[in-house]
Write a protein that holds these residues in place. Structure first.
Motif, PDB file in Angstrom:
ATOM      1  N   UNK A   1       7.312 118.720 -52.529  1.00 42.40           N
ATOM      2  CA  UNK A   1       6.953 117.792 -51.451  1.00 42.40           C
ATOM      3  C   UNK A   1       7.833 118.070 -50.232  1.00 42.40           C
ATOM      4  N   UNK A   2       7.263 117.948 -49.029  1.00 37.11           N
ATOM      5  CA  UNK A   2       8.078 118.188 -47.840  1.00 37.11           C
ATOM      6  C   UNK A   2       9.122 117.095 -47.661  1.00 37.11           C
ATOM      7  N   UNK A   3      10.319 117.507 -47.295  1.00 38.73           N
ATOM      8  CA  UNK A   3      11.385 116.529 -47.041  1.00 38.73           C
ATOM      9  C   UNK A   3      12.416 117.144 -46.111  1.00 38.73           C
ATOM     10  N   UNK A  30      15.195 108.176 -48.505  1.00 42.59           N
ATOM     11  CA  UNK A  30      14.321 107.270 -47.755  1.00 42.59           C
ATOM     12  C   UNK A  30      12.913 107.813 -47.842  1.00 42.59           C
ATOM     13  N   UNK A  31      12.005 106.999 -48.322  1.00 44.22           N
ATOM     14  CA  UNK A  31      10.596 107.389 -48.442  1.00 44.22           C
ATOM     15  C   UNK A  31       9.815 106.378 -47.620  1.00 44.22           C
ATOM     16  N   UNK A  32       9.470 106.776 -46.394  1.00 41.32           N
ATOM     17  CA  UNK A  32       8.898 105.803 -45.465  1.00 41.32           C
ATOM     18  C   UNK A  32       9.943 104.745 -45.192  1.00 41.32           C
ATOM     19  N   UNK A  65       5.284 107.842 -44.660  1.00 37.50           N
ATOM     20  CA  UNK A  65       5.815 108.317 -45.937  1.00 37.50           C
ATOM     21  C   UNK A  65       6.670 109.574 -45.794  1.00 37.50           C
ATOM     22  N   UNK A  66       7.350 109.669 -44.704  1.00 42.73           N
ATOM     23  CA  UNK A  66       8.353 110.715 -44.479  1.00 42.73           C
ATOM     24  C   UNK A  66       9.446 110.603 -45.557  1.00 42.73           C
ATOM     25  N   UNK A  67       9.932 111.745 -46.023  1.00 40.15           N
ATOM     26  CA  UNK A  67      10.979 111.740 -47.050  1.00 40.15           C
ATOM     27  C   UNK A  67      12.256 112.342 -46.483  1.00 40.15           C
ATOM     28  N   UNK A  68      13.330 111.594 -46.566  1.00 43.23           N
ATOM     29  CA  UNK A  68      14.637 112.079 -46.116  1.00 43.23           C
ATOM     30  C   UNK A  68      15.624 111.936 -47.265  1.00 43.23           C
ATOM     31  N   UNK A  69      16.318 113.040 -47.576  1.00 43.59           N
ATOM     32  CA  UNK A  69      17.384 113.008 -48.568  1.00 43.59           C
ATOM     33  C   UNK A  69      18.715 113.030 -47.815  1.00 43.59           C
ATOM     34  N   UNK A  70      19.536 112.028 -48.054  1.00 48.41           N
ATOM     35  CA  UNK A  70      20.850 111.958 -47.416  1.00 48.41           C
ATOM     36  C   UNK A  70      21.887 112.597 -48.337  1.00 48.41           C
ATOM     37  N   UNK A  71      22.591 113.587 -47.792  1.00 45.68           N
ATOM     38  CA  UNK A  71      23.609 114.294 -48.569  1.00 45.68           C
ATOM     39  C   UNK A  71      24.912 114.363 -47.803  1.00 45.68           C
TER      40      UNK A  71
END
Ligand SMILES: [Ca+2]
Ligand SMILES: [Ca+2]
Ligand SMILES: [Ca+2]
Ligand SMILES: [Ca+2]
Lengths: 213, 213
Positions: free
Chosen positions: A30-32, A62-64, A3-9
């Protein structure tokens, strides 16, 4: 991690829609990670991004193994999976207040396009100097002020009863005027400046060339 | 009546956003009236509409004394106040499926603008003949097909597990190609045609000059 969170910018921290998702994640606590794509180099067109992200634009989350595009959908998803009271509420519980938040989010994304063109976020975040407002840009600025005054009647500190993600979106839209010294009623300018004092927004600004004025 | 529902639309039943709210109301099975404004005559600019509706555009919804603009906010509000199981579910319960519905709704509202310009809904609903696609319109058509194929992988009958309001929005966007005989993969064309068989959509079409093809 599942459940890693990645924000693409984008590379230069200018997208108002990445801003919205970033503020949401920070407010939720939340950690991201932020993964920045060089849009000028077409990194978003690469199949390993374009296909899973659906639209191939930024932001994507991306969440997981779950991918999602479109900032308003990302904001709502974060509210659904990181709900209050454990996390900050970014949408009010009351259906009518919640509806107003969604209306404001849709408005800033679908309206006043000529103002967005004449006062791009690079004038806020990258030190670009704004040119004169076009006729259409001026009309859009007047429309933004008129509509924002309806969203925020006298005495209202927020779009809904408390801070919501619509305030971050609307304050950023108003800063296109306020920060560029274009005409804006003092009440709306004060609102935009107050919202921009939030730690979540200050953290975004720290990644940019924003200058306090 | 305190909770009378009025949907404000345009005179000629061409707005894809009024369509979305109309289909939502029909699917929910709640009684409502449609009030049509003559936009060419500027009826939406009159203060008695522009002020309470916030944005002065169509659609707006009036539910008793509560007013709301922006079709996606209206759709979500109707889901909140007329929820399943008493009423049809137009958003799935699962947060990830729900997020996909919101993503698709945001996409059709914020992307492929040149296709919306080259293939206006008047070519579907008012009998207007489409001209040739511009270079930008062609690129937007190709993009719509590519993204819609990701939203609807092979075998998927709907955007989420069951019919949702995103299907109405996406099918209408695809009909800009299908109905105008522009290239569209058969799978997507079949999807758009199937969605357009729903009674809620057929009722909208009955108000227009839509011709079965
Ligand atoms: Ca709009
Ligand atoms: Ca800095
Ligand atoms: Ca978009
Ligand atoms: Ca008819």
């Amino acid at each position: 991690m599942a459940d890693e969170i990645v924000l693409y910018g984008n590379e230069d921290w200018t997208s108002p829609y990445v801003f919205s998702a970033f503020v949401c994640l920070k407010e939720k606590g939340v950690p991201f990670q932020v993964e920045r794509l060089d849009l000028a180099a077409g990194q978003h067109h690469r199949p390993e991004y374009a296909v899973p992200s659906f639209t191939g634009r930024v932001p994507a989350l991306r969440h997981g193994d779950f991918w999602l595009a479109e900032s308003s959908a990302i904001d709502e998803y974060l509210e659904d999976v990181f709900p209050p009271p454990r996390h900050a509420a970014l949408y009010p519980a009351d259906p009518r207040e919640r509806a107003k938040v969604r209306m404001v989010q849709a408005f800033v994304r679908s309206d006043v396009a000529p103002l967005r063109a004449d006062r791009p976020t690079s004038t806020l975040f990258s030190g670009d100097k704004p040119g004169p407002l076009s006729k259409e840009g001026k009309a859009a600025a007047d429309r933004l002020v008129a509509v924002a005054e309806r969203f925020l009647p006298a005495g209202a500190q927020y779009v809904a009863g408390a801070f919501s993600i619509a305030d971050a979106d609307l304050a950023l839209m108003l800063q296109r005027l306020v920060h560029n010294h274009d005409p804006c009623p003092e009440r709306l300018a004060t609102y935009a400046r107050e919202i921009f004092r939030r730690p979540s927004i200050r953290e975004w600004l720290g990644h940019t060339r924003w200058q306090e004025r």
